[in-house]
Motif scaffolding. Structure first.
Motif, PDB file in Angstrom:
ATOM      1  N   ILE A 277       0.875  -1.174   0.000  1.00  0.00           N
ATOM      2  CA  ILE A 277       0.000   0.000   0.000  1.00  0.00           C
ATOM      3  C   ILE A 277       0.914   1.227   0.000  1.00  0.00           C
ATOM      4  N   THR A 278       0.671   2.131  -0.924  1.00  0.00           N
ATOM      5  CA  THR A 278       1.509   3.320  -1.030  1.00  0.00           C
ATOM      6  C   THR A 278       0.755   4.549  -0.559  1.00  0.00           C
ATOM      7  N   GLU A 279       1.340   5.264   0.379  1.00  0.00           N
ATOM      8  CA  GLU A 279       0.784   6.529   0.858  1.00  0.00           C
ATOM      9  C   GLU A 279       1.439   7.693   0.110  1.00  0.00           C
ATOM     10  N   GLU A 280       0.762   8.840   0.098  1.00  0.00           N
ATOM     11  CA  GLU A 280       1.310  10.015  -0.577  1.00  0.00           C
ATOM     12  C   GLU A 280       2.316  10.761   0.291  1.00  0.00           C
ATOM     13  N   HIS A 281       2.202  10.582   1.618  1.00  0.00           N
ATOM     14  CA  HIS A 281       3.078  11.302   2.535  1.00  0.00           C
ATOM     15  C   HIS A 281       3.861  10.317   3.402  1.00  0.00           C
ATOM     16  N   SER A 282       4.911  10.816   4.029  1.00  0.00           N
ATOM     17  CA  SER A 282       5.788   9.963   4.824  1.00  0.00           C
ATOM     18  C   SER A 282       5.053   9.387   6.038  1.00  0.00           C
ATOM     19  N   ILE A 283       5.308   8.101   6.280  1.00  0.00           N
ATOM     20  CA  ILE A 283       4.711   7.374   7.403  1.00  0.00           C
ATOM     21  C   ILE A 283       5.710   7.363   8.560  1.00  0.00           C
ATOM     22  N   THR A 284       5.236   7.611   9.766  1.00  0.00           N
ATOM     23  CA  THR A 284       6.144   7.616  10.915  1.00  0.00           C
ATOM     24  C   THR A 284       5.933   6.441  11.849  1.00  0.00           C
ATOM     25  N   SER A 285       4.747   5.831  11.830  1.00  0.00           N
ATOM     26  CA  SER A 285       4.505   4.729  12.767  1.00  0.00           C
ATOM     27  C   SER A 285       3.342   3.868  12.302  1.00  0.00           C
ATOM     28  N   LEU A 286       3.238   2.694  12.924  1.00  0.00           N
ATOM     29  CA  LEU A 286       2.275   1.670  12.527  1.00  0.00           C
ATOM     30  C   LEU A 286       1.683   1.027  13.771  1.00  0.00           C
ATOM     31  N   SER A 287       0.401   0.688  13.720  1.00  0.00           N
ATOM     32  CA  SER A 287      -0.243  -0.061  14.794  1.00  0.00           C
ATOM     33  C   SER A 287      -1.302  -0.974  14.191  1.00  0.00           C
TER      34      SER A 287
ATOM     35  N   ASP B  23      -7.943  -7.581  16.582  1.00  0.00           N
ATOM     36  CA  ASP B  23      -8.582  -8.644  15.800  1.00  0.00           C
ATOM     37  C   ASP B  23      -7.847  -8.935  14.495  1.00  0.00           C
ATOM     38  N   SER B  24      -6.708  -8.304  14.274  1.00  0.00           N
ATOM     39  CA  SER B  24      -5.844  -8.543  13.098  1.00  0.00           C
ATOM     40  C   SER B  24      -6.457  -8.078  11.781  1.00  0.00           C
ATOM     41  N   LYS B  25      -7.540  -7.293  11.844  1.00  0.00           N
ATOM     42  CA  LYS B  25      -8.231  -6.913  10.610  1.00  0.00           C
ATOM     43  C   LYS B  25      -7.845  -5.527  10.089  1.00  0.00           C
ATOM     44  N   PHE B  26      -7.324  -4.658  10.964  1.00  0.00           N
ATOM     45  CA  PHE B  26      -7.060  -3.283  10.551  1.00  0.00           C
ATOM     46  C   PHE B  26      -5.672  -2.835  11.012  1.00  0.00           C
ATOM     47  N   LEU B  27      -5.128  -1.867  10.288  1.00  0.00           N
ATOM     48  CA  LEU B  27      -3.905  -1.205  10.712  1.00  0.00           C
ATOM     49  C   LEU B  27      -4.098   0.301  10.595  1.00  0.00           C
ATOM     50  N   ILE B  28      -3.356   1.035  11.405  1.00  0.00           N
ATOM     51  CA  ILE B  28      -3.346   2.492  11.292  1.00  0.00           C
ATOM     52  C   ILE B  28      -1.910   2.965  11.145  1.00  0.00           C
ATOM     53  N   VAL B  29      -1.745   4.020  10.364  1.00  0.00           N
ATOM     54  CA  VAL B  29      -0.427   4.631  10.197  1.00  0.00           C
ATOM     55  C   VAL B  29      -0.542   6.130  10.436  1.00  0.00           C
ATOM     56  N   ASN B  30       0.449   6.677  11.131  1.00  0.00           N
ATOM     57  CA  ASN B  30       0.547   8.125  11.305  1.00  0.00           C
ATOM     58  C   ASN B  30       1.374   8.707  10.168  1.00  0.00           C
TER      59      ASN B  30
ATOM     60  N   ARG C 206       3.082   8.338  17.617  1.00  0.00           N
ATOM     61  CA  ARG C 206       2.486   6.999  17.541  1.00  0.00           C
ATOM     62  C   ARG C 206       1.040   7.022  18.036  1.00  0.00           C
ATOM     63  N   SER C 207       0.239   6.188  17.385  1.00  0.00           N
ATOM     64  CA  SER C 207      -1.177   6.061  17.743  1.00  0.00           C
ATOM     65  C   SER C 207      -1.468   4.604  18.076  1.00  0.00           C
ATOM     66  N   CYS C 208      -2.680   4.335  18.558  1.00  0.00           N
ATOM     67  CA  CYS C 208      -3.051   2.960  18.904  1.00  0.00           C
ATOM     68  C   CYS C 208      -4.559   2.774  18.811  1.00  0.00           C
TER      69      CYS C 208
ATOM     70  N   ASN D 160     -13.669  -3.363  22.576  1.00  0.00           N
ATOM     71  CA  ASN D 160     -13.657  -3.911  21.213  1.00  0.00           C
ATOM     72  C   ASN D 160     -12.799  -3.085  20.259  1.00  0.00           C
ATOM     73  N   SER D 161     -11.801  -2.391  20.802  1.00  0.00           N
ATOM     74  CA  SER D 161     -10.875  -1.571  19.993  1.00  0.00           C
ATOM     75  C   SER D 161     -11.617  -0.585  19.099  1.00  0.00           C
ATOM     76  N   MET D 162     -12.688   0.013  19.648  1.00  0.00           N
ATOM     77  CA  MET D 162     -13.519   0.910  18.847  1.00  0.00           C
ATOM     78  C   MET D 162     -13.035   2.359  18.865  1.00  0.00           C
ATOM     79  N   PHE D 163     -11.891   2.603  19.491  1.00  0.00           N
ATOM     80  CA  PHE D 163     -11.360   3.960  19.533  1.00  0.00           C
ATOM     81  C   PHE D 163      -9.923   3.982  19.037  1.00  0.00           C
ATOM     82  N   ILE D 164      -9.501   5.170  18.627  1.00  0.00           N
ATOM     83  CA  ILE D 164      -8.117   5.389  18.230  1.00  0.00           C
ATOM     84  C   ILE D 164      -7.611   6.580  19.017  1.00  0.00           C
ATOM     85  N   ALA D 165      -6.422   6.418  19.604  1.00  0.00           N
ATOM     86  CA  ALA D 165      -5.786   7.509  20.342  1.00  0.00           C
ATOM     87  C   ALA D 165      -4.444   7.810  19.709  1.00  0.00           C
ATOM     88  N   SER D 166      -4.019   9.062  19.782  1.00  0.00           N
ATOM     89  CA  SER D 166      -2.737   9.455  19.210  1.00  0.00           C
ATOM     90  C   SER D 166      -2.107  10.563  20.036  1.00  0.00           C
TER      91      SER D 166
END
Length: 515
Positions: free
Chosen positions: A390-400, A404-411, A443-445, A450-456
Motif C-alpha cells: 500500500i503506497t501513501e502520498e506522505h511519509s509514514i512515521t509509525s504503525l499499529s 482482531d488482526s483486521k485493521f492497521l493504522i499509520v501516522n 504513535r497512535s493505537c 472492542n478496539s472501537m477507539f483510536i488515540a494518538s
C-alpha cells in the motif's frame, strides 16, 4: 396468506399480526408454553403458519404424497428452495420405504420423484448408494420411536429451509431486539463499557466511562519518554526513554501504577518496546541501539541479538512467544526472524528490502507488516509468502495493528492517521484528523472496548481520541507540557490510557470518578 391487519407504532411500520406471532414464538422459546398457548387462543394467531401446520401433520402421519403436494403449492418459493425442501421429504420417505422392506417403491421414488427435482445424477446416485447400503448392512431397520424422532427432525430442518412467512427464523424477537440494541451502541460515540445494556431506556453513554482525566503521573524517566505500551493482559506497562533506560511498571488492582523493574544496560536512547504475547518477556531497541530480550519476572537481560553494529529500529513477536522479528533502519540489514536464543530462522534483506521504519505482526500471526521507503506499507503473508504493498502520498512515521488482526493504522507527517483494512486489498477505511504532526515520530493505537477507539499523541502536547467511525476527535486531553510521542490503551481495562511525552513524564488517564 397472512392477514396484514393493523399497523402499530408511531410510524405505522409494524404489522400487528406479525408482532403477535413473533411474541408467541418468543414465549414458547423462553419456556412459557401456557402463556404462549393462551395468547394464541385469544389472538387467533399461531406461531406456525397454517401451511406449515398442515405440513407438520402430514409428515408426522407419513402422508408423503400430500406433503409433496403441499410444498409444490406454496407460492413464492424459489426453485432452489422448493427442491431443497422436497429433497428432505423424499429422503425421509425413501428411508421409511427401505425400513419397511418395500425396495420396489423405494426404487420407484428414486426414478420418478428424484429425477423431477433436477438435482443432478451424481447426487441421486450418491443418495441411492448410501440408502441402499444401509439396507444391505441391516442398518436401516429402525423402530417406531426412532422413525417418529426422525420425522420431528425433518420438521426442524424444513423450518430452516422454508422462508417467512411460512416459517419464522429461530428466536426472531430476540434477534430484532438485539439488532436494535446494537444499533444504539453503534450510534453511541462513548460506548466503552461491557456492562449489560438495559432495554428500559434508549442507550447513550456519557463520558463517565471514558479516560478523560489524569489519574496519575509517572516521573521516573530523566529525559524524553519516547514509547509506552501496556502488556497483553493489561497487568504491566513498559516505557522507554532517551535517558537510555526502559522501565517495567505494575498496574495494581486499584488502577495505581507502580515501578517494578528498571532496565539499564542500553548505551543509547531506547525508542521501542514489545511485549511477548504471554507477557513473560520484553524486547527493547532503539534507532542507534541493539535489540535486547528481558525477563519480566526478574528484570534481567536474557539475550542481546547481534553485535553493536546491528542497529534495530522496531521489533515484534509471533503469537507463540517463541519467535520474534526485528527491522533495521540500515538498508543492508532488512528484517530478521529469530528465536529467543538468538538463532536466526529467516531473513528478508537485499535490494527489495530498504530501511525499515516500523513493523508489526498481526495477533493471529498471519501477516508481517512493515513500513519501508517512508511511504510504503508492505503486508506479507508469512505462510504463503503472498505480498502486497500500500503506497501513501506522505511519509509514514509509525504503525499499529488492531487486536482482531483486521485493521492497521499509520501516522503520516501530513497530520493525518489512515486506517486500512488488512483483509481487503487497497481499502482505506477511514482518515482521522485534528492532531498536530509535522516534525516528529508520533504513535497512535487502537483501544477501548472492542478496539472501537483510536488515540494518538500530538506535537501540541495533547492526546487526541477518535471513535473509529468518525474522522473528528471526540476528546482532546490536556496535561502534558511538551510533545506527546506515544499512547497505549490498556487492552483489559478499557477505561485506562497511558501517554508518553517529551516532558519526561507518563500520564495515566481514566474517568474522573476513578481519581
Amino acid at each position: 396468506m397472512e392477514n396484514t391487519g393493523t399497523a402499530l407504532g408511531p410510524k405505522g411500520m409494524i404489522k400487528k399480526h406479525e408482532l403477535v406471532r413473533i411474541i408467541v414464538q418468543c414465549l414458547y422459546s423462553l419456556g412459557y408454553n401456557k402463556s404462549a398457548a393462551c395468547l394464541e387462543l385469544e389472538s387467533c394467531i399461531t406461531s406456525k403458519s397454517p401451511e406449515f401446520e398442515s405440513l407438520e401433520s402430514q409428515i408426522l402421519n407419513a402422508k408423503w404424497d400430500d406433503c409433496i403436494g403441499s410444498i409444490n403449492k406454496i407460492d413464492g418459493l424459489s426453485d432452489e428452495t422448493r427442491a431443497s425442501a422436497l429433497l428432505l421429504v423424499l429422503e425421509q420417505c425413501l428411508l421409511e420405504c427401505l425400513n419397511c422392506g418395500d425396495i420396489s417403491l423405494a426404487l420407484d421414488i428414486l426414478r420418478k420423484q428424484f429425477s423431477a427435482l433436477k438435482i443432478g445424477k451424481e447426487t441421486v446416485h450418491k443418495l441411492s448408494y448410501e440408502l441402499l447400503s444401509l439396507k444391505g448392512l441391516g442398518l436401516a431397520c429402525i423402530d417406531c420411536d426412532e422413525v417418529h424422532e426422525l420425522r420431528k427432525r425433518l420438521i426442524l430442518k424444513l423450518e430452516k429451509v422454508l422462508p417467512p412467512p411460512i416459517t419464522l427464523p429461530d428466536r426472531r424477537l430476540e434477534h430484532l431486539v438485539e439488532m436494535a440494541v446494537c444499533a444504539q451502541v453503534e450510534d453511541c460515540v462513548y460506548h466503552n463499557s461491557s456492562d449489560m445494556i438495559s432495554l428500559y431506556k434508549d442507550h447513550n453513554c456519557g463520558r463517565d466511562q471514558f479516560p478523560t482525566e489524569t489519574i496519575q503521573i509517572l516521573t521516573y524517566h530523566q529525559n524524553e519518554v519516547w514509547f509506552v505500551q501496556f502488556s497483553n493482559t493489561g497487568e504491566y506497562l513498559a516505557s522507554s526513554s532517551s535517558d537510555c533506560t526502559a522501565v517495567i511498571w505494575k498496574v495494581q488492582d486499584d488502577n495505581k501504577v507502580t515501578l517494578k523493574h528498571i532496565l539499564c544496560s542500553h548505551k543509547n536512547p531506547v525508542s521501542f518496546v514489545a511485549w511477548s504475547p504471554d507477557d513473560t518477556m520484553l524486547l527493547t531497541c532503539g534507532n542507534m541501539e541493539v535489540l535486547k530480550l528481558w525477563e519480566v519476572a526478574t528484570g534481567t537481560c536474557k539475550h542481546t541479538f547481534g553485535d553493536d553494529s546491528f542497529i534495530v529500529s522496531s521489533c515484534a513477536w509471533f503469537p507463540d512467544s517463541k519467535r520474534l522479528v526485528c527491522g533495521s533502519s540500515d538498508p543492508k540489514k532488512g528484517i530478521y526472524m529469530w528465536d529467543c536464543d538468538g538463532n536466526e530462522i529467516k531473513a528478508w534483506k537485499g535490494m527489495r528490502m530498504p530501511k525499515i521504519l516500523d513493523l508489526a505482526v498481526t495477533p493471529d500471526g498471519e501477516n508481517l507488516i512493515s513500513i519501508f521507503s517512508d511511504k510504503e506499507i508492505r503486508i506479507l503473508n508469512v505462510t504463503t509468502n503472498a505480498e502486497r504493498v500500500i503506497t501513501e502520498e506522505h511519509s509514514i512515521t509509525s504503525l499499529s495493528v488492531s487486536e482482531d488482526s483486521k485493521f492497521l493504522i499509520v501516522n503520516l507527517n501530513s497530520q493525518e492517521i489512515h486506517m486500512w483494512d488488512i483483509t481487503r486489498e487497497g481499502v482505506k477505511s477511514q482518515t482521522y484528523k485534528g492532531h498536530v504532526q509535522q516534525k516528529y515520530v508520533i504513535r497512535s493505537c487502537f483501544g477501548g472496548l472492542n478496539s472501537m477507539f483510536i488515540a494518538s499523541g500530538s506535537e501540541d502536547s495533547k492526546v487526541y481520541i477518535w471513535n473509529r467511525r468518525s474522522p473528528v476527535p471526540i476528546e482532546i486531553l490536556s496535561g502534558h507540557s511538551m510533545t506527546v510521542n506515544c499512547v497505549s490503551w490498556n487492552p483489559r481495562r478499557p477505561q485506562m490510557l497511558a501517554s508518553a511525552s517529551d516532558d519526561n513524564t507518563i500520564r495515566i488517564w481514566g474517568p474522573s470518578r476513578l481519581k
